[in-house]
Scaffold this motif. Sequence first.
Motif, mmCIF file in Angstrom:
data_model
loop_
_atom_site.group_PDB
_atom_site.id
_atom_site.type_symbol
_atom_site.label_atom_id
_atom_site.label_comp_id
_atom_site.label_asym_id
_atom_site.label_seq_id
_atom_site.Cartn_x
_atom_site.Cartn_y
_atom_site.Cartn_z
ATOM 1 N N PHE A 44 12.050 2.572 9.749
ATOM 2 C CA PHE A 44 11.113 3.578 10.255
ATOM 3 C C PHE A 44 11.792 4.477 11.282
ATOM 4 C CE2 PHE A 44 7.451 5.168 12.626
ATOM 5 C CZ PHE A 44 6.710 5.659 11.560
ATOM 6 N N GLY A 45 12.849 3.940 11.912
ATOM 7 C CA GLY A 45 13.618 4.714 12.884
ATOM 8 C C GLY A 45 14.277 5.950 12.302
ATOM 9 N N ALA B 106 14.272 -9.734 -4.342
ATOM 10 C CA ALA B 106 13.985 -10.656 -3.235
ATOM 11 C C ALA B 106 14.152 -9.957 -1.890
ATOM 12 C CB ALA B 106 14.907 -11.874 -3.328
ATOM 13 N N VAL B 107 15.266 -9.240 -1.730
ATOM 14 C CA VAL B 107 15.515 -8.576 -0.441
ATOM 15 C C VAL B 107 14.408 -7.570 -0.133
ATOM 16 C CG1 VAL B 107 17.079 -7.018 0.802
ATOM 17 C CG2 VAL B 107 18.012 -8.868 -0.576
ATOM 18 N N CYS B 108 14.053 -6.754 -1.148
ATOM 19 C CA CYS B 108 13.034 -5.732 -0.921
ATOM 20 C C CYS B 108 11.689 -6.355 -0.588
ATOM 21 C CB CYS B 108 12.886 -4.832 -2.148
ATOM 22 S SG CYS B 108 14.328 -3.816 -2.410
ATOM 23 N N LEU B 109 11.360 -7.454 -1.284
ATOM 24 C CA LEU B 109 10.075 -8.095 -1.017
ATOM 25 C C LEU B 109 10.036 -8.659 0.399
ATOM 26 C CD1 LEU B 109 8.972 -9.914 -4.287
ATOM 27 C CD2 LEU B 109 8.027 -7.858 -3.215
ATOM 28 N N ILE B 110 11.140 -9.261 0.845
ATOM 29 C CA ILE B 110 11.156 -9.815 2.209
ATOM 30 C C ILE B 110 10.986 -8.691 3.239
ATOM 31 C CG2 ILE B 110 12.525 -11.063 3.921
ATOM 32 C CD1 ILE B 110 13.878 -12.539 1.585
ATOM 33 N N ILE B 111 11.708 -7.589 3.024
ATOM 34 C CA ILE B 111 11.580 -6.469 3.966
ATOM 35 C C ILE B 111 10.137 -5.941 3.949
ATOM 36 C CG2 ILE B 111 12.325 -4.114 4.517
ATOM 37 C CD1 ILE B 111 15.082 -4.815 3.415
ATOM 38 N N ALA B 112 9.573 -5.794 2.743
ATOM 39 C CA ALA B 112 8.216 -5.264 2.613
ATOM 40 C C ALA B 112 7.207 -6.202 3.286
ATOM 41 C CB ALA B 112 7.857 -5.071 1.145
ATOM 42 N N TRP B 113 7.344 -7.502 3.000
ATOM 43 C CA TRP B 113 6.391 -8.479 3.523
ATOM 44 C C TRP B 113 6.389 -8.480 5.038
ATOM 45 C CZ3 TRP B 113 2.274 -10.972 2.228
ATOM 46 C CH2 TRP B 113 1.877 -12.104 2.955
ATOM 47 N N GLU B 117 3.838 -6.886 8.958
ATOM 48 C CA GLU B 117 3.591 -7.294 10.351
ATOM 49 C C GLU B 117 3.603 -6.075 11.270
ATOM 50 O OE1 GLU B 117 6.647 -10.136 11.332
ATOM 51 O OE2 GLU B 117 6.098 -11.402 9.621
ATOM 52 N N LEU B 118 4.520 -5.157 10.963
ATOM 53 C CA LEU B 118 4.604 -3.927 11.748
ATOM 54 C C LEU B 118 3.288 -3.159 11.660
ATOM 55 C CD1 LEU B 118 6.251 -1.398 12.974
ATOM 56 C CD2 LEU B 118 6.850 -0.911 10.629
ATOM 57 N N LEU B 119 2.742 -3.074 10.434
ATOM 58 C CA LEU B 119 1.494 -2.344 10.248
ATOM 59 C C LEU B 119 0.354 -3.012 11.004
ATOM 60 C CD1 LEU B 119 1.400 -1.324 6.488
ATOM 61 C CD2 LEU B 119 2.560 -0.283 8.408
ATOM 62 N N SER B 120 0.246 -4.353 10.888
ATOM 63 C CA SER B 120 -0.910 -4.988 11.511
ATOM 64 C C SER B 120 -0.784 -4.927 13.035
ATOM 65 C CB SER B 120 -1.101 -6.418 10.997
ATOM 66 O OG SER B 120 0.084 -7.133 11.156
ATOM 67 N N ALA B 121 0.469 -5.031 13.539
ATOM 68 C CA ALA B 121 0.648 -4.903 14.989
ATOM 69 C C ALA B 121 0.228 -3.508 15.436
ATOM 70 C CB ALA B 121 2.108 -5.159 15.357
ATOM 71 N N SER B 122 0.641 -2.518 14.647
ATOM 72 C CA SER B 122 0.333 -1.148 15.009
ATOM 73 C C SER B 122 -1.178 -0.890 14.942
ATOM 74 C CB SER B 122 1.112 -0.227 14.085
ATOM 75 O OG SER B 122 0.498 1.008 13.960
ATOM 76 N N VAL B 140 4.613 3.646 4.555
ATOM 77 C CA VAL B 140 5.559 4.052 3.515
ATOM 78 C C VAL B 140 6.758 3.112 3.471
ATOM 79 C CG1 VAL B 140 6.955 5.657 4.892
ATOM 80 C CG2 VAL B 140 6.695 6.034 2.445
ATOM 81 N N VAL B 141 7.071 2.459 4.597
ATOM 82 C CA VAL B 141 8.243 1.579 4.580
ATOM 83 C C VAL B 141 7.987 0.305 3.758
ATOM 84 C CG1 VAL B 141 9.897 0.277 5.953
ATOM 85 C CG2 VAL B 141 9.174 2.539 6.708
ATOM 86 N N PRO B 142 6.961 -0.511 4.138
ATOM 87 C CA PRO B 142 6.712 -1.668 3.261
ATOM 88 C C PRO B 142 6.307 -1.258 1.851
ATOM 89 C CG PRO B 142 5.094 -1.552 5.050
ATOM 90 C CD PRO B 142 6.118 -0.522 5.340
ATOM 91 N N GLY B 143 5.505 -0.189 1.744
ATOM 92 C CA GLY B 143 5.070 0.276 0.424
ATOM 93 C C GLY B 143 6.260 0.674 -0.441
ATOM 94 N N GLY B 144 7.176 1.437 0.151
ATOM 95 C CA GLY B 144 8.354 1.886 -0.592
ATOM 96 C C GLY B 144 9.198 0.714 -1.047
ATOM 97 N N PHE B 145 9.435 -0.239 -0.132
ATOM 98 C CA PHE B 145 10.255 -1.381 -0.521
ATOM 99 C C PHE B 145 9.565 -2.218 -1.602
ATOM 100 C CE2 PHE B 145 12.801 -0.512 3.253
ATOM 101 C CZ PHE B 145 14.066 -0.768 2.751
ATOM 102 N N ALA B 146 8.218 -2.327 -1.519
ATOM 103 C CA ALA B 146 7.501 -3.083 -2.546
ATOM 104 C C ALA B 146 7.662 -2.394 -3.909
ATOM 105 C CB ALA B 146 6.021 -3.199 -2.177
ATOM 106 N N LEU B 147 7.573 -1.057 -3.913
ATOM 107 C CA LEU B 147 7.728 -0.330 -5.175
ATOM 108 C C LEU B 147 9.147 -0.464 -5.724
ATOM 109 C CD1 LEU B 147 5.652 2.905 -4.457
ATOM 110 C CD2 LEU B 147 5.147 1.154 -6.169
ATOM 111 N N ILE B 148 10.135 -0.436 -4.818
ATOM 112 C CA ILE B 148 11.514 -0.594 -5.272
ATOM 113 C C ILE B 148 11.696 -1.998 -5.860
ATOM 114 C CG2 ILE B 148 13.936 -0.682 -4.535
ATOM 115 C CD1 ILE B 148 13.231 1.482 -2.473
ATOM 116 N N ALA B 149 11.076 -2.988 -5.208
ATOM 117 C CA ALA B 149 11.133 -4.353 -5.733
ATOM 118 C C ALA B 149 10.546 -4.384 -7.146
ATOM 119 C CB ALA B 149 10.364 -5.299 -4.818
#
Lengths: 418, 171
Positions: A44-45, B106-113, B117-122, B140-149
């Motif tokens: 996001f940065g 796997a990597v994309c799903l972990i980043i997305a998942w 946390e970032l979204l819920s904290a925000s 868009v960050v978790p969403g994008g990584f989920a779509l790439i996964a």
Amino acid sequence: MIAALVLILLALLGAPLFAVIGASALNGFNQQGDPLSIVAISVFGLTDLPLLMAIPMFTFAGYLLSESGAPRRLVHLSEALLGWMPGGLAMISLVACALFTAFTGASGVTIIALGALLYPALKHAGYPDNFNLGLVTSSGSLGLLFAPSLPLILYGVVAEVSIDQLFRAGLLPGILMLAMLGGWSLWRNRSIRVPFDQFSAAEVGRALWAARWELPLPIVVLGGIYSGFFAVSEAAAVTAFYVIFIDVIVLREVPLRSLPRIMREAMVLVGGILIILGVSLASTNYMIFAGVPDKLLALTQTHVDSQTTFLISLLLFLLALGAILDIFSALVLVVPLILPVAASFGVDPVHLGIVFLSAMQLGYLTPPVGLNLFIASFRFERSITSVYLATLPFLLILLVAVIIITFWPSLSLFLVQG
Amino acid sequence: MAEPAYRSFLERLDRIGRHVETFILVALLGGMIFLATAQIFLRNVLETSWLWADSVLDQMVLWIAMFGALAASRDGKQINIDVITRLLPSVLQRLVRIVLHLFTVAVCLIIAWHGLELLSASREIGDEFLGLPAWYFQSVVPGGFALIAYRYFVSMIREVLGLFDGGAAQS
């Protein structure tokens, strides 16, 4: 350690680099007990890097230009201006490719757009085939050091160095590379004494008139940036807007319906680079937490005692790096780590950038992964080995140029201080 | 020979997805060029500017990055080191690609998942951006990584199917 080896293996087998870098960041934060959400936060940065906006717009403008008649007009204009010189066509090729690469960011577009015009022209003028192949292949990444090339902007973003200073710094080293390759081309083809063409003011006039819409572009963009009238992102916006205006509306060389395809192609490259930058922000954060730059600094200082030995080892390292990694990934991964080390040896970050980019430029021409070799082999239907052999003399000359650039900092810094 | 039904289904899905991606990329890039040019005009000619425009442009870069990366995943154009695989026999190449795709998923799903946390904290702290909840933009960050996964998952399925029917791997 095992994790690192597995990741390196996966990278060598061809895993997407963003996934490898992302995995290494995840693994690092996990071992330190940090929340893994840091990776997403780091990606996001990307919104905090103000210059980044220039990258999609310049890349798109370059792709659009290469689909229009601009490459043809550029070659025509250079022919009219330089064709009277003995060996002029080789010079034309070098200058035209360098200019074009500066605008298209050395993504291989130059070889496809200009190489296809120059290769047959050189052959027709009687230049030996291997020379032509080598010239066209190595010219594809020439111009990397000229504004507004993509790697130059990316270095400014990653190293937090002023873009105008970088743009100034690249000028003389870039000209040095051009001059050395040009000199060699003239000497190599000294037997072809017949000029390609006679100088004709009328022909120059015709070529200028044909290129009247593109001519303002380098003047407005480079003039605007070098004079400080435009910020780089503004220059990128003006360029993209203007290129759409001339190619789609005025000259109508690119039909409107092709625009989505060209935009997509350009954004595929941009997305591929920026996602690597995003996950690299995470892995850099991790390495800073883990004290990697300090360890690297301590390690270098125990083995390296002077600026000269540092520059020698840096150069060897960059040449090896360039042979396996593309310029963009290398930039975002390695620059944050070597910046503090270079600073401790008194290397100016602007000079470091020029050294880094010019050394990585050779990576386009070295096996096993040299991008230009593959593109040329594909485009001109020659085996990869024959392309490599044809490119070798050019590679050696560029190597000498890179050594000069590395050990003569004033060449880069002269225009910056002035 | 007619294409197996599962393949034509995948193809159709692929075409729709590609159009949607291209549309989003065109809208983002077109919007960015328009907005950035309009800012220059406003600033230099009318001596005013849209205060929100610069922040929106910064966000657009991130969205272009994520959707561009998604398009690169579909087109098989993610930047990688492609040296060894060329030299392997084709069946082995396919097996390697299956492993690599699985790794990328796997990597994309972990980043997305963990990005969620970032979204819920925000959301919890009520972060706002331009008067809207900030997580709209961050998604868009978790969403994008989920779509790439998802993209790499589809490519992996294709490769696995190819092991049996010998069909083309890349679309």
